[in-house]
Design a protein around this motif. Structure first.
Motif, PDB file in Angstrom:
ATOM      1  N   GLU B  42       0.822  -1.204   0.000  1.00 37.33           N
ATOM      2  CA  GLU B  42       0.000   0.000   0.000  1.00 37.33           C
ATOM      3  C   GLU B  42       0.863   1.264   0.000  1.00 37.33           C
ATOM      4  O   GLU B  42       0.527   2.256  -0.651  1.00 37.33           O
ATOM      5  CB  GLU B  42      -0.917   0.016   1.237  1.00 37.33           C
ATOM      6  N   ASP B  43       1.973   1.239   0.754  1.00 37.70           N
ATOM      7  CA  ASP B  43       2.841   2.421   0.819  1.00 37.70           C
ATOM      8  C   ASP B  43       3.447   2.757  -0.537  1.00 37.70           C
ATOM      9  O   ASP B  43       3.743   3.917  -0.823  1.00 37.70           O
ATOM     10  CB  ASP B  43       4.009   2.171   1.781  1.00 37.70           C
ATOM     11  N   VAL B  45       2.284   2.653  -3.472  1.00 38.04           N
ATOM     12  CA  VAL B  45       1.363   3.112  -4.517  1.00 38.04           C
ATOM     13  C   VAL B  45       1.136   4.625  -4.480  1.00 38.04           C
ATOM     14  O   VAL B  45       0.935   5.257  -5.505  1.00 38.04           O
ATOM     15  CB  VAL B  45      -0.008   2.414  -4.340  1.00 38.04           C
ATOM     16  N   ILE B  46       1.143   5.190  -3.282  1.00 35.97           N
ATOM     17  CA  ILE B  46       0.607   6.542  -3.130  1.00 35.97           C
ATOM     18  C   ILE B  46       1.585   7.628  -3.574  1.00 35.97           C
ATOM     19  O   ILE B  46       2.799   7.462  -3.535  1.00 35.97           O
ATOM     20  CB  ILE B  46       0.156   6.800  -1.679  1.00 35.97           C
ATOM     21  N   LEU B 107      -2.332   7.148  -9.273  1.00 36.51           N
ATOM     22  CA  LEU B 107      -3.583   6.472  -9.606  1.00 36.51           C
ATOM     23  C   LEU B 107      -3.349   5.070 -10.168  1.00 36.51           C
ATOM     24  O   LEU B 107      -4.295   4.368 -10.513  1.00 36.51           O
ATOM     25  CB  LEU B 107      -4.381   7.288 -10.623  1.00 36.51           C
ATOM     26  N   LEU B 108      -2.090   4.681 -10.264  1.00 37.20           N
ATOM     27  CA  LEU B 108      -1.770   3.401 -10.898  1.00 37.20           C
ATOM     28  C   LEU B 108      -1.629   2.311  -9.851  1.00 37.20           C
ATOM     29  O   LEU B 108      -0.572   2.137  -9.251  1.00 37.20           O
ATOM     30  CB  LEU B 108      -0.457   3.525 -11.684  1.00 37.20           C
ATOM     31  N   SER B 109      -2.681   1.536  -9.657  1.00 37.91           N
ATOM     32  CA  SER B 109      -2.541   0.400  -8.736  1.00 37.91           C
ATOM     33  C   SER B 109      -1.863  -0.770  -9.448  1.00 37.91           C
ATOM     34  O   SER B 109      -1.205  -1.578  -8.813  1.00 37.91           O
ATOM     35  CB  SER B 109      -3.902  -0.014  -8.202  1.00 37.91           C
ATOM     36  N   ASN B 169      -0.012  11.272   6.511  1.00 39.00           N
ATOM     37  CA  ASN B 169      -0.927  10.390   7.224  1.00 39.00           C
ATOM     38  C   ASN B 169      -1.055  10.840   8.677  1.00 39.00           C
ATOM     39  O   ASN B 169      -0.054  10.928   9.393  1.00 39.00           O
ATOM     40  CB  ASN B 169      -0.386   8.952   7.152  1.00 39.00           C
TER      41      ASN B 169
ATOM     42  N   ALA C  41      -4.034  -5.434  -2.907  1.00 37.70           N
ATOM     43  CA  ALA C  41      -3.907  -4.394  -1.875  1.00 37.70           C
ATOM     44  C   ALA C  41      -3.691  -3.039  -2.530  1.00 37.70           C
ATOM     45  O   ALA C  41      -4.254  -2.025  -2.110  1.00 37.70           O
ATOM     46  CB  ALA C  41      -2.743  -4.728  -0.944  1.00 37.70           C
ATOM     47  N   GLU C  42      -2.887  -2.996  -3.579  1.00 39.62           N
ATOM     48  CA  GLU C  42      -2.598  -1.735  -4.259  1.00 39.62           C
ATOM     49  C   GLU C  42      -3.880  -1.096  -4.792  1.00 39.62           C
ATOM     50  O   GLU C  42      -4.039   0.128  -4.769  1.00 39.62           O
ATOM     51  CB  GLU C  42      -1.635  -1.966  -5.433  1.00 39.62           C
ATOM     52  N   ASP C  43      -4.805  -1.924  -5.312  1.00 38.02           N
ATOM     53  CA  ASP C  43      -6.051  -1.377  -5.860  1.00 38.02           C
ATOM     54  C   ASP C  43      -6.885  -0.679  -4.786  1.00 38.02           C
ATOM     55  O   ASP C  43      -7.643   0.241  -5.087  1.00 38.02           O
ATOM     56  CB  ASP C  43      -6.920  -2.507  -6.436  1.00 38.02           C
ATOM     57  N   VAL C  45      -6.091   1.127  -2.334  1.00 37.09           N
ATOM     58  CA  VAL C  45      -5.548   2.357  -1.748  1.00 37.09           C
ATOM     59  C   VAL C  45      -5.926   3.593  -2.543  1.00 37.09           C
ATOM     60  O   VAL C  45      -6.096   4.682  -2.003  1.00 37.09           O
ATOM     61  CB  VAL C  45      -4.006   2.277  -1.697  1.00 37.09           C
ATOM     62  N   ILE C  46      -6.044   3.460  -3.854  1.00 35.77           N
ATOM     63  CA  ILE C  46      -6.060   4.646  -4.707  1.00 35.77           C
ATOM     64  C   ILE C  46      -7.433   5.317  -4.744  1.00 35.77           C
ATOM     65  O   ILE C  46      -8.467   4.685  -4.578  1.00 35.77           O
ATOM     66  CB  ILE C  46      -5.589   4.313  -6.137  1.00 35.77           C
ATOM     67  N   GLN C  47      -7.393   6.612  -4.964  1.00 37.45           N
ATOM     68  CA  GLN C  47      -8.595   7.447  -5.057  1.00 37.45           C
ATOM     69  C   GLN C  47      -8.475   8.241  -6.351  1.00 37.45           C
ATOM     70  O   GLN C  47      -7.600   9.088  -6.483  1.00 37.45           O
ATOM     71  CB  GLN C  47      -8.666   8.403  -3.866  1.00 37.45           C
ATOM     72  N   SER C  48      -9.368   7.983  -7.282  1.00 41.58           N
ATOM     73  CA  SER C  48      -9.177   8.550  -8.612  1.00 41.58           C
ATOM     74  C   SER C  48      -9.810   9.921  -8.800  1.00 41.58           C
ATOM     75  O   SER C  48      -9.563  10.584  -9.800  1.00 41.58           O
ATOM     76  CB  SER C  48      -9.720   7.590  -9.668  1.00 41.58           C
ATOM     77  N   HIS C 100     -10.830  13.739   8.474  1.00 41.65           N
ATOM     78  CA  HIS C 100      -9.825  13.808   7.419  1.00 41.65           C
ATOM     79  C   HIS C 100     -10.501  14.304   6.149  1.00 41.65           C
ATOM     80  O   HIS C 100     -11.583  13.843   5.805  1.00 41.65           O
ATOM     81  CB  HIS C 100      -9.267  12.398   7.194  1.00 41.65           C
ATOM     82  N   GLY C 106      -6.937   9.198  -0.645  1.00 40.70           N
ATOM     83  CA  GLY C 106      -6.030   8.367  -1.430  1.00 40.70           C
ATOM     84  C   GLY C 106      -4.587   8.479  -1.001  1.00 40.70           C
ATOM     85  O   GLY C 106      -3.711   7.845  -1.591  1.00 40.70           O
ATOM     86  N   LEU C 107      -4.290   9.292  -0.005  1.00 38.46           N
ATOM     87  CA  LEU C 107      -2.912   9.412   0.477  1.00 38.46           C
ATOM     88  C   LEU C 107      -2.637   8.506   1.664  1.00 38.46           C
ATOM     89  O   LEU C 107      -1.530   8.495   2.194  1.00 38.46           O
ATOM     90  CB  LEU C 107      -2.619  10.863   0.873  1.00 38.46           C
ATOM     91  N   LEU C 108      -3.645   7.752   2.086  1.00 39.26           N
ATOM     92  CA  LEU C 108      -3.503   6.948   3.300  1.00 39.26           C
ATOM     93  C   LEU C 108      -3.080   5.523   2.950  1.00 39.26           C
ATOM     94  O   LEU C 108      -3.908   4.686   2.612  1.00 39.26           O
ATOM     95  CB  LEU C 108      -4.836   6.912   4.046  1.00 39.26           C
ATOM     96  N   SER C 109      -1.801   5.260   3.031  1.00 37.54           N
ATOM     97  CA  SER C 109      -1.382   3.873   2.811  1.00 37.54           C
ATOM     98  C   SER C 109      -1.629   3.039   4.071  1.00 37.54           C
ATOM     99  O   SER C 109      -1.847   1.845   3.983  1.00 37.54           O
ATOM    100  CB  SER C 109       0.088   3.817   2.409  1.00 37.54           C
ATOM    101  N   LEU C 166      -9.861   2.017 -11.852  1.00 40.79           N
ATOM    102  CA  LEU C 166      -9.205   1.138 -12.846  1.00 40.79           C
ATOM    103  C   LEU C 166      -9.254   1.774 -14.235  1.00 40.79           C
ATOM    104  O   LEU C 166      -8.334   1.603 -15.045  1.00 40.79           O
ATOM    105  CB  LEU C 166      -9.877  -0.242 -12.860  1.00 40.79           C
ATOM    106  N   GLN C 168      -8.766   4.760 -14.993  1.00 38.51           N
ATOM    107  CA  GLN C 168      -7.711   5.754 -15.178  1.00 38.51           C
ATOM    108  C   GLN C 168      -6.406   5.116 -15.614  1.00 38.51           C
ATOM    109  O   GLN C 168      -5.483   5.802 -16.045  1.00 38.51           O
ATOM    110  CB  GLN C 168      -7.450   6.526 -13.864  1.00 38.51           C
ATOM    111  N   ASN C 169      -6.300   3.834 -15.428  1.00 40.11           N
ATOM    112  CA  ASN C 169      -5.043   3.153 -15.703  1.00 40.11           C
ATOM    113  C   ASN C 169      -4.937   2.839 -17.194  1.00 40.11           C
ATOM    114  O   ASN C 169      -5.800   2.152 -17.745  1.00 40.11           O
ATOM    115  CB  ASN C 169      -4.988   1.863 -14.869  1.00 40.11           C
TER     116      ASN C 169
END
Lengths: 427, 427, 427, 427
Positions: B42-43, B45-46, B107-109, B169, C41-43, C45-48, C100, C106-109, C166, C168-169
């Motif tokens: 998770e870390d 990606v951001i 934005l790229l997971s 965070n 997990a990576e998916d 986390v992100i906020q598009s 928050h 989307g910055l919160l890993s 997804l 956006q990718n």
């Protein structure tokens, strides 16, 4: 058609004597009004972008400069003309107190043009009285001369800012009647070798100069050649035609970003046909043989790379300008547009016409000391992110320029009369 | 706690021989993975701001560099690992084709961390095979060494970017365990006179250097003295306490605007109590005797003005660094935070710890020629609006630095480990 | 391919009894995890975009809802699972304290996906214990049922938000395998006259409903007809082909501005070829016979004007839906994409598939009273600037919908599965 | 002090006859000029925000309306006064062609005030000739009456826009001399029960009305009471003092966002002391007994919630206004500021003074048909995201209003003279 402002020559020495100083004062102040004369009251209010200011703001701010830096310090019990004007017409002297935010200048319908004329008259009367009484005091005289040079800088901005404002109007109104350029023969572009070595640049002596031109100091100038004249519209068109605005490899990274954000495809004011451009005489045919103007540093730099050359350094241009002729391509000629490069000098048009972008970041000279007090904010605090230009333009008063003069703008700025002088290293 | 990346020393000469080159290649590549090891998927990606990039983007981009500039050029019939990666992992090489916009990297997971690990493994295998076969070809070896230096630059960014991301965070997570600084005695701040005259700077010889360090050339260095060590947190607190962030006269104009827009009141990562700061070990007490870091050029410049001094020029720092000791305040020590200045040298801590802001705009050296082809975009196109920094930091690999090394950032940038070294003119 | 979440039917009456309530609780909570199961997990986390939230935020926020509104109020000496989670996972309950900021989700890993799974497990254990002990208390049971309905709303958002992310990718990754639609015969578009008069709408009785569906009240419904089915992709293509996106006369003023600012030329996710669209199964051929989706209210309204019709009112759709069949075009079927309209009912597809935009601004029903306390922020405060949608979509859990259900979004929103049902006045 | 515009009453029937129509035409046109008369040319150029327009733009646009919709359609071989004016002075009629972007209106120094006066004179002469010849043709007369009503709407905007513009000036210039309010006794706030049932609203008959007031139709009005007068400044101060601007629970979600983004703490134009407000007579003491004005819908709604009441619906206000007295709190009285509520009617001040925000979203009446052609853009395309206001204000011409009149603004708009009328449900 506007009356061309009389060529004033106010400040060749800080010590002029009260009579001369008073005459110069009156001439410079009159030249500002002459520039505003062709404008309607409505024209003098508008602000077309945060970088520009309304005409009447320039007329008021230059007046406030004398009121605030001269009268308030030197006239006993001086009462400000209006208690609100210090707030409205301070430009950026943070140490002089709070100020009206720059992008809001175009929202000020009051004071009106007439009220500001009264303000100018009032301050002028005070100033002339003070000059008569104490114009022989060197420090005071120097301060007044600084104020006159300051006003001349704003004369150039009156011209460039109103050009930008009128250009936003779909009616494309003219400020003056067009004047045709005299027929001339364009010299082919050539590079002329210049002296190199350890040489002095910067101002020394008693004549007026801004603090940023000092101190005079030695620099190491490497073997190089300068172009014999500025780049023309015709030459710049070739760059445009050769995909100059779509080839990333020609551009600095920040220039490429700027080009894309602002959708630049040609110099400011050029019509997309590349056949005409907006001028202070309204839309006019684009003269292939006249210097290109209203290009940013980014464009000048990209053009130079495309041309297999580079821009000059400020030291190179200063050395070349030391003995060059001032010519007559100044605001004084009433054309408000650069003329073709002429004459027999090896380096034409080093003065006037268009400001030459250099590749020199605007920095302090070694040992630079700003003026004391609020006037210390005049130049030093801008020594970051800007680029030096040299030589003056068709919007500059002739009496304002000198070889050591350092103008500076952000690399993206295009609304000044800015052009291109190429240089090359010599092996 | 992360394993400290092994100190690699890959590139002192362009000609290493295949075996040495292969070992260096493996070491540098492993060091990148070691930096990512303490992070959750998770870390990685951001992206916490457009200036920063996700960890996994750095891991992929450095891999793409080898794939695109080495393998595609040198391996017959090379098939890219994935047809979409060139688009995703090109950073800014416009001449290499279209690229994914930088602010969108967060934005790229996909590809996932595991998929990118496979990408790295694949490229590494290809690279090691190529090195084995042709690692003795000078041009190819030089290109690989460039790629390794490029990867080391991104190692520093992995550290500074994840610090910025974790700092956003509210939970203030740590990347590693805290390591206490060894007790030391702080030397009083003193200015030490340095040699002046016409002296050479810049890189010459066969060892690796970036193109922007060349050519070696003469400069005129004026009489000056350098501070014996970087400014400490304690000294910077005195500036804050003396209204350093509210006195316009101390600041460059653009700095003052930036301060007001961004509401700066202290260095980045300092808590408003001025007692703690966010570090890669989480919030930690602020050590008054350690070098101040995470200040912008604007803050460094304002501090210097407040202190009656100035920042050094890049030439001054290069000359001073020529014979200085590298010390051990590098990413290799696993602290990820600058240590106190120690030792008996007249000028402490010229290397490592914090990058020293200079007052030198980042420009081309006279006669500078960029690399040919797309690699010409590596350095030259950034030579505008940025400022040179010298000496490396606690996030730099020790083997990456040298006296002629020129780092550069925008004057508002604060997320690198950047600090202050004062200088003074000598009459 | 994701396991389709089991169709849960939790809340037909507020009074279920502890055993049933516990089973429903477990089913709804499991359905959320099932939706996340196909994601890396990576998916998660992100906020598009600011409107959307990361998957793991949804999983955490719905858990916080139970912790904050149920456990903290009802479990003696309850200690929050983590002191920072209330701040991180409060969505918009201002009266519950600081939160928050939404665009920063989307910055919160951290907390990681695994840590949040532990959070869910912990809260679930507490909740099941509480349900066992006190699940027969009507007020508490009603609160828990509200929490389950809240979680189902976020299940829909998990689907729509990850689709947006997804998309956006550039790699266009798929969330699931494609499932072909069953072959069907498209009924021609027809308008079917509906009852009019003074008729009741809104919720009454003991079954669960949101506060915004109350009170039941009389409305005046005028003579009208409803389209027999939603508008299809094929019909919408005809609108596009007829210059639907360039004719200002078809658009509301704010719609026209939005279209121009955002450069809309087709529904969200349609490829510019109009041949494919991005789906949760990756890019897929656009089925001309399936309902158009991902259109904004502005587009739905413009289409209706172009078609010589109008959108329905929410009262018209509610009355029509009272006795309609729910069908099976819900998230439960695991397609995550609207199916073709089928069946013999005079009005097909009133439920599921796509949410029908109405022309009804989202307002309070006469006599509306929000819930007491913080839960009063659930619905009422959004009753401005939004538009009502009816009927549910292929991302809605089947057990979540009813005839009186009022969904609402801003008129520019397009990332939900939103479509078009036409209506007409009858003279 | 400006001459109060003569109360014109132009359009009670579409069929007036040429003589009466000509007289009304002249009166309305003169009233616009009378409003501009106290202004300097400089005042008439500036645009203080995108929502507002310069005075001279209003004067030109209303003229263009007659030129474009009447003269060009009805005068054979009509040649436009100036070929560029259609582009400059079209407001939003997309089907009439391209137009100058609204936020740029303040950049137009040309045409000057004098040139626009000549434009008005020219069009007026054409119009009066046409009226004389064909003023008895019903369709043409109706179009002209529409143009006069359109001009009256812009008269109100001239007042509110120049107020906003002058308020931006730190000198706080006045448009007119202050006129004291007559001493009155404030009636205590009371709620007066109103008729309910199925009742008609909307316009019917031959008198002029805008298309958005039609068709007349039945609505269901529930039992309710209306406040006997508008909320006063004194009552609004109590809301402010009771933390009205810091309690999230009182606000709609979008209102709370707006409040925080724009840092609202009080009505527009109120001084932070709450003792004075900016008026068209310059800064004046805030009269506790006068109606509060310059509040947004969000503020009106929050005040109502705080007061335990609600805003009225547009139907409720229309029914109440049917037989109410128009009073004299209109632009015609030359005060340009709302007067205290007076009189013995059970519901005071339903007309004039301040526009009453309703809780009714601005939507089409059932069966609404816009005007044909470009005039169809007059009202219908704004029926989204706006809120209805009723009753007119101190900036409205008295002859312009009627019970069925629907004004509409965005819920965040505050620069109109907008106030608060409370209502309550009756059990």
């Amino acid at each position: 058609m506007p009356t061309a402002p009389t060529a004033a020559a106010p400040e060749k020495r800080a010590m002029l004597g009260p009579t001369t100083l008073a005459r110069h004062f009156a001439q410079v102040r009159a030249a500002s009004l002459a520039l505003a004369a062709p404008l309607a009251a409505e024209d003098q209010v508008i602000q077309s972008m945060p970088d520009a200011s309304p005409t009447k703001w320039h007329l008021a701010h230059t007046t406030w400069f004398f009121e605030s830096f001269v009268l308030e310090q030197n006239v006993p019990d001086y009462t400000p003309h209006h208690p609100g004007f210090a707030y409205l017409f301070n430009s950026y002297y943070n140490t002089k107190g709070q100020m009206h935010r720059r992008p809001l200048r175009g929202l000020l319908s009051r004071p009106t043009v007439d009220e500001l004329r009264a303000y100018r008259d009032d301050i002028d009367a005070h100033m002339l009285r003070l000059i008569e009484q104490r114009g022989d005091e060197p420090q005071l005289a120097a301060l007044i001369v600084l104020g006159l040079n300051h006003e001349q800088q704003h004369q150039e901005l009156i011209v460039t800012d109103i050009k930008h404002a009128l250009a936003q109007n779909p009616l494309q109104p003219a400020y003056r009647e067009p004047i045709a350029d005299a027929p001339t023969t364009l010299h082919p572009l050539e590079f002329v070798a210049q002296p190199d070595g350890i040489l002095p640049i910067g101002h020394a002596g008693d004549d007026f100069a801004f603090d940023n031109e000092t101190p005079q100091h030695q620099v190491l100038i490497r073997p190089h050649a300068l172009a014999n004249r500025p780049i023309t519209n015709g030459e710049y068109k070739a760059f445009v035609a050769d995909d100059g605005y779509t080839r990333a490899d020609l551009w600095l990274s920040d220039g490429w970003s700027t080009l894309n954000e602002r959708h630049w495809q040609r110099p400011l004011y050029w019509h997309e046909s590349l056949d005409t451009s907006f001028t202070l005489a309204g839309p006019q045919p684009l003269d292939d043989d006249a210097p290109v103007c209203h290009v940013s540093f980014y464009e000048a730099d990209a053009f130079a790379r495309w041309a297999g050359a580079r821009l000059a350094s400020e030291a190179e241009l200063e050395r070349a300008a030391l003995n060059a002729d001032l010519g007559d391509d100044w605001v004084d000629n009433g054309r408000f547009h650069p003329s073709r490069s002429t004459g027999d000098a090896p380096l034409q048009h080093l003065y006037g016409g268009v400001w030459d972008w250099t590749h020199s970041p605007y920095s302090a000279y070694p040992g630079f000391t700003p003026l004391a007090g609020s006037l210390g904010e005049y130049n030093g605090k801008f020594m970051c992110n800007q680029v030096v230009l040299r030589g003056g333009s068709c919007a500059t008063p002739r009496s304002h320029i000198r070889a050591t003069y350092r103008n500076f703008f952000y690399p993206h700025s295009r609304w000044q009369f800015t052009g291109i002088r190429l240089a090359k290293d010599i092996a």
